[in-house]
Write an enzyme that holds these catalytic residues in place. Structure first.
Site, PDB file in Angstrom:
ATOM      1  N   ASP A  55       0.597  -1.007   0.094  1.00  0.00           N
ATOM      2  CA  ASP A  55      -0.094   0.258   0.048  1.00  0.00           C
ATOM      3  C   ASP A  55       1.328   1.390   0.131  1.00  0.00           C
ATOM      4  O   ASP A  55       2.206   1.124   0.198  1.00  0.00           O
ATOM      5  CB  ASP A  55      -0.845   0.081   1.171  1.00  0.00           C
ATOM      6  N   SER A  56       0.474   2.253  -0.191  1.00  0.00           N
ATOM      7  CA  SER A  56       1.042   3.873  -0.322  1.00  0.00           C
ATOM      8  C   SER A  56       1.709   4.237   0.665  1.00  0.00           C
ATOM      9  O   SER A  56       2.072   5.097   1.588  1.00  0.00           O
ATOM     10  CB  SER A  56       0.501   4.765  -0.843  1.00  0.00           C
ATOM     11  N   CYS A  59      -4.558  -1.811  -2.439  1.00  0.00           N
ATOM     12  CA  CYS A  59      -4.131  -0.202  -2.351  1.00  0.00           C
ATOM     13  C   CYS A  59      -5.139   0.506  -3.733  1.00  0.00           C
ATOM     14  O   CYS A  59      -5.157  -0.323  -4.753  1.00  0.00           O
ATOM     15  CB  CYS A  59      -2.934   0.490  -2.756  1.00  0.00           C
ATOM     16  N   GLU A  89      -2.510   9.240   7.389  1.00  0.00           N
ATOM     17  CA  GLU A  89      -1.032   9.089   7.265  1.00  0.00           C
ATOM     18  C   GLU A  89      -0.359  10.863   8.495  1.00  0.00           C
ATOM     19  O   GLU A  89       0.314  10.522   8.795  1.00  0.00           O
ATOM     20  CB  GLU A  89      -0.846   9.495   6.146  1.00  0.00           C
ATOM     21  N   CYS A 103     -10.900   2.946  -0.767  1.00  0.00           N
ATOM     22  CA  CYS A 103      -9.282   3.193  -0.264  1.00  0.00           C
ATOM     23  C   CYS A 103      -9.158   2.543   0.783  1.00  0.00           C
ATOM     24  O   CYS A 103      -9.809   2.772   1.812  1.00  0.00           O
ATOM     25  CB  CYS A 103      -9.508   4.818  -0.878  1.00  0.00           C
ATOM     26  N   HIS A 133      -7.554   2.940   3.351  1.00  0.00           N
ATOM     27  CA  HIS A 133      -7.115   3.258   4.282  1.00  0.00           C
ATOM     28  C   HIS A 133      -8.251   4.527   4.982  1.00  0.00           C
ATOM     29  O   HIS A 133      -8.444   4.714   6.054  1.00  0.00           O
ATOM     30  CB  HIS A 133      -6.425   5.340   3.683  1.00  0.00           C
TER      31      HIS A 133
HETATM   32  N1  DGL Z   1      -4.953   2.757   0.431  1.00  0.00           N
HETATM   33  C1  DGL Z   1      -4.794   3.791  -0.892  1.00  0.00           C
HETATM   34  C2  DGL Z   1      -6.134   3.462  -1.733  1.00  0.00           C
HETATM   35  O1  DGL Z   1      -6.898   2.264  -1.008  1.00  0.00           O
HETATM   36  C3  DGL Z   1      -4.399   5.731  -0.544  1.00  0.00           C
HETATM   37  C4  DGL Z   1      -4.160   5.536  -2.107  1.00  0.00           C
HETATM   38  C5  DGL Z   1      -3.244   7.757  -1.507  1.00  0.00           C
HETATM   39  O2  DGL Z   1      -2.328   7.019  -1.188  1.00  0.00           O
HETATM   40  O3  DGL Z   1      -3.694   8.261  -1.799  1.00  0.00           O
HETATM   41  O4  DGL Z   1      -6.291   3.929  -2.672  1.00  0.00           O
END
Ligand code: DGL
Length: 273
Positions: A10-11, A73, A158, A192, A194
């Site tokens: 993931d990011s 992600c 974040e 998403c 997050h």
């Molecule tokens: N968890 C990522 C997703 O599902 C987040 C993406 C991001 O870093 O903006 O899209």
């Protein structure tokens, strides 16, 4: 073929909401998690940049001995997965697999709605890709899908602001907005990874009758099913119940926050991609 861990990417912190459910469903496997926290958010970045970063991560996972990598992600799944599957993997190693989270979610999301009106909450990148509109139409052509980009939500998580009044403001703003666009929505998908980390606030501003769907369990069940159908990949996944965590960000901060989000102790190593 030598066996190795299942890679989860993931990011940043979001993929932990997926890994947590995968581990609960399939505790015996080995997992390696990578959060690209130093370069998050991905949701506001261009196709080229998300593809470049995701490919770097995938190559790193393959070097760790992973035969299977999950892009936990949505943004990376929307913007990079297809190219990696169709162009890169055949050149790098055709026996490896990279899977995303959009298709397995789209395969089941229609079952949750009674009104046939579903709302998608995602990053700007995911929403603009229209991936959910396209994929859901394949499985549930009768479902009306309304999308809402929530560009601030990933940064709130974040930057450790997910419990602040700023989070209240931006969560309420986007929930109100999507429910005004289509008042018949009875199911909201957190598209998403997050966003489940903002679940308390999301619930606070959503009518009690609206179903809020997180992807973790859906992805875990889909992965278990995939491994049953692909014994050649299953056998290449090692099974010592070990978990390793890497971040491109600061390890101490990652350890403390990831331990909360993951629900078990996390000790990460620093990685420079
Ligand atoms: N968890 C990522 C997703 O599902 C987040 C993406 C991001 O870093 O903006 O899209």
């Amino acid at each position: 073929m030598k066996s190795g861990p299942i890679g989860v990417f993931d990011s940043g912190y979001g993929g932990l909401t997926i890994l947590k459910e995968i581990v609960a469903t399939m505790p015996g496997y080995d997992y390696v998690y990578l959060g690209d926290n130093a370069r998050a958010p991905y949701g506001t970045k261009s196709y080229d940049t998300v593809y470049e970063y995701t490919l770097e991560a995938v190559k790193w996972f393959l070097n760790q001995g992973c035969s299977l990598v999950i892009l936990a992600c949505n943004t990376a799944s929307a913007k990079a997965l297809r190219t990696i599957q169709q162009k890169d993997l055949p050149i790098i190693d055709n026996s490896k697999r990279v899977l995303g989270v959009i298709r397995p979610t789209s395969e089941v999301i229609g079952h949750y709605s009674n009104t046939g009106h579903v709302g998608i909450l995602g990053t700007t990148g995911t929403v603009h890709s229209d991936s959910y509109l396209i994929e859901i139409a394949k499985f549930f052509p009768q479902i009306k899908v309304t999308q809402e980009a929530c560009p601030e939500w990933v940064s709130l998580v974040e930057e450790n602001k997910h419990q602040t009044s700023e989070a209240d403001f931006f969560v309420k703003k986007h929930i109100d907005h999507i429910l005004t666009k289509d008042e018949s929505i009875d199911t909201l998908l957190l598209a998403c990874t997050h966003y489940p980390l903002l679940l308390e606030k999301i619930k606070k501003y959503t009518p009690g009758s609206t179903r809020i769907i997180s992807q973790g369990k859906i992805i875990a069940d889909s992965l278990m099913n995939y491994l049953k159908r692909h014994p050649e990949i299953e056998i290449a996944c090692s099974k010592n119940a070990e978990k390793k965590f890497y971040t491109t960000g600061k390890t101490e901060e990652f350890n403390s926050r990831a331990t909360t989000f993951f629900g078990a102790e996390v000790r990460s190593e620093k990685l420079v991609l």
